[in-house]
Design a protein around this motif. Structure first.
Motif, PDB file in Angstrom:
ATOM      1  N   ALA A  44      -1.662   3.818  -0.502  1.00 55.71           N
ATOM      2  CA  ALA A  44      -1.736   4.528  -1.618  1.00 55.71           C
ATOM      3  C   ALA A  44      -0.492   3.789  -2.575  1.00 55.71           C
ATOM      4  O   ALA A  44       0.504   3.743  -1.988  1.00 55.71           O
ATOM      5  CB  ALA A  44      -1.452   5.912  -1.976  1.00 55.71           C
ATOM      6  N   ALA A 223      -3.277  11.128  -2.996  1.00 58.33           N
ATOM      7  CA  ALA A 223      -2.791  10.129  -2.210  1.00 58.33           C
ATOM      8  C   ALA A 223      -1.966  10.814  -0.997  1.00 58.33           C
ATOM      9  O   ALA A 223      -2.104  10.258   0.148  1.00 58.33           O
ATOM     10  CB  ALA A 223      -1.474   9.620  -2.980  1.00 58.33           C
ATOM     11  N   ARG A 224      -1.678  11.979  -1.237  1.00 57.70           N
ATOM     12  CA  ARG A 224      -1.126  12.783   0.032  1.00 57.70           C
ATOM     13  C   ARG A 224      -2.263  13.119   1.043  1.00 57.70           C
ATOM     14  O   ARG A 224      -2.028  12.883   2.255  1.00 57.70           O
ATOM     15  CB  ARG A 224      -0.617  14.173  -0.302  1.00 57.70           C
ATOM     16  CG  ARG A 224       0.070  15.025   0.851  1.00 57.70           C
ATOM     17  CD  ARG A 224       0.003  16.378   0.216  1.00 57.70           C
ATOM     18  NE  ARG A 224       1.177  16.595  -0.639  1.00 57.70           N
ATOM     19  CZ  ARG A 224       2.450  16.822  -0.150  1.00 57.70           C
ATOM     20  NH1 ARG A 224       2.777  16.998   0.915  1.00 57.70           N
ATOM     21  NH2 ARG A 224       3.467  16.917  -1.224  1.00 57.70           N
ATOM     22  N   ALA A 227      -3.990   8.665   2.204  1.00 55.69           N
ATOM     23  CA  ALA A 227      -3.149   7.444   2.555  1.00 55.69           C
ATOM     24  C   ALA A 227      -2.374   7.821   3.799  1.00 55.69           C
ATOM     25  O   ALA A 227      -1.978   8.719   4.390  1.00 55.69           O
ATOM     26  CB  ALA A 227      -1.986   7.434   1.463  1.00 55.69           C
ATOM     27  N   VAL A 230       2.489   5.452   1.753  1.00 54.88           N
ATOM     28  CA  VAL A 230       2.336   5.272   0.302  1.00 54.88           C
ATOM     29  C   VAL A 230       3.383   4.490  -0.072  1.00 54.88           C
ATOM     30  O   VAL A 230       4.765   4.701   0.332  1.00 54.88           O
ATOM     31  CB  VAL A 230       2.788   7.001  -0.215  1.00 54.88           C
ATOM     32  CG1 VAL A 230       2.767   6.877  -1.785  1.00 54.88           C
ATOM     33  CG2 VAL A 230       1.823   7.832   0.316  1.00 54.88           C
ATOM     34  N   GLU A 241       8.710   2.969   0.500  1.00 56.20           N
ATOM     35  CA  GLU A 241       7.555   3.427   1.255  1.00 56.20           C
ATOM     36  C   GLU A 241       7.696   4.313   2.387  1.00 56.20           C
ATOM     37  O   GLU A 241       8.709   4.461   3.085  1.00 56.20           O
ATOM     38  CB  GLU A 241       6.885   2.034   1.625  1.00 56.20           C
ATOM     39  CG  GLU A 241       7.735   1.329   2.499  1.00 56.20           C
ATOM     40  CD  GLU A 241       6.927  -0.058   3.096  1.00 56.20           C
ATOM     41  OE1 GLU A 241       5.813   0.281   3.493  1.00 56.20           O
ATOM     42  OE2 GLU A 241       7.587  -0.974   3.089  1.00 56.20           O
ATOM     43  N   PRO A 244       2.991   9.854   3.628  1.00 50.69           N
ATOM     44  CA  PRO A 244       2.830  11.110   2.531  1.00 50.69           C
ATOM     45  C   PRO A 244       3.994  11.998   2.355  1.00 50.69           C
ATOM     46  O   PRO A 244       4.578  12.434   1.608  1.00 50.69           O
ATOM     47  CB  PRO A 244       1.543  11.318   2.559  1.00 50.69           C
ATOM     48  CG  PRO A 244       0.791  10.193   3.242  1.00 50.69           C
ATOM     49  CD  PRO A 244       1.648   9.688   4.214  1.00 50.69           C
TER      50      PRO A 244
END
Length: 282
Positions: A44, A223-224, A227, A230, A241, A244
């Motif tokens: 993500a 996204a959480r 992914a 992230v 990065e 999540p």
């Protein structure tokens, strides 16, 4: 920094960006980007508008050409090709062949308005992959069923809702069986009540297959949930990065903390829980 969370022992990256810089005139939107994406990994990309997220995807789709640096897909150079023992700029034939491993769904659906839903999905199968009409129809029907649109094959785009159109666009990309799929803010043009149906389809795809995915999104809950890793981009670089949990519950950089404060609120146990505000700037 590269966590490579999904990386297995001795596994080779599916996509590799090396020292990628992209400038538009005097404005540099990516600055020596290094990024590896592994088979099956779900990435993500989050960050403010203009931070370079979409450019990362557009370079991979050959919609933009890097100013400098290299990209590899499946062990092959994308923008360069072997020539007399060296690497030269890729010609269109090379770009087309390597690009065939990549699928992308955009913010806007880009469906052919004069074609039925079925034909929108089969068009590339017939004209690019040279499949017979019967083979293409069979594969397309399976994919349309997967995205919940098998009852709409004879309809035209004008007869569908925005969420349904985006699901057709997803089916059209997936039916080509790419190695990596790019989703660029695919819900940003949708009415709020239609967002969930599209995100649910993408979540299902993420759970069912080993295809790598790059998800450019401002939907923090999404996204959480989806992914493996992230990436927060800002100012043309990857600022931070992680998993999540690391990104959303324990952001380290002040820039990421400031960005997330637009989407997040503290819950009762002091951790951060994601909330997408209606009308939030992308």
């Amino acid at each position: 920094m590269s966590l490579n969370i999904r990386k297995k022992s001795n596994e080779k990256a599916l996509v590799s960006y090396r020292k990628i810089t992209k400038s538009f005139g005097d404005r540099t939107v990516l600055k020596e980007l290094d990024l590896d994406i592994y088979p099956g990994e779900k990435i993500a990309l989050i960050g403010p508008s203009g931070s370079g997220k979409t450019t990362i995807a557009r370079l991979l789709m050959t919609l933009e050409k890097p100013t400098s640096g290299t990209i590899e897909v499946g062990g092959e150079m994308l923008w360069h090709m072997p020539h007399k023992g060296k690497f030269a700029p890729a010609n269109e034939k090379h770009l087309h062949r390597v690009r065939s491993k990549i699928g992308m769904v955009f913010q806007h659906f880009n469906l052919f308005p004069h074609m039925t839903i079925l034909r929108n999905v089969t068009e590339a199968l017939v004209h690019v992959l040279k499949m017979s009409k019967s083979e293409a129809d069979e594969r397309a029907m399976r994919m349309l069923e997967r995205v919940g649109l098998h009852e709409h094959t004879k309809h035209y785009p004008s007869q569908l809702s925005g969420g349904q159109k985006q699901r057709v666009a997803i089916a059209r990309a997936l039916v080509m069986q790419p190695s990596v799929m790019l989703f660029d803010e695919v819900t940003s043009a949708l009415d709020p009540e239609l967002v969930g149906e599209v995100l649910d389809v993408i979540k299902g795809i993420a759970l069912q297959g080993d295809m790598a995915m790059i998800l450019i999104t401002h939907e923090m809950d999404f996204a959480r949930d989806v992914a493996d890793r992230v990436l927060f981009t800002d100012g043309g670089i990857i600022v931070e990065e992680g998993t999540p949990e690391q990104i959303f519950e324990n952001p380290r950089s002040p820039r990421l903390q400031t960005f997330l404060s637009r989407f997040l609120h503290g819950n009762s146990d002091g951790k951060m829980a994601s909330r997408v505000a209606a009308g939030e700037e992308q």
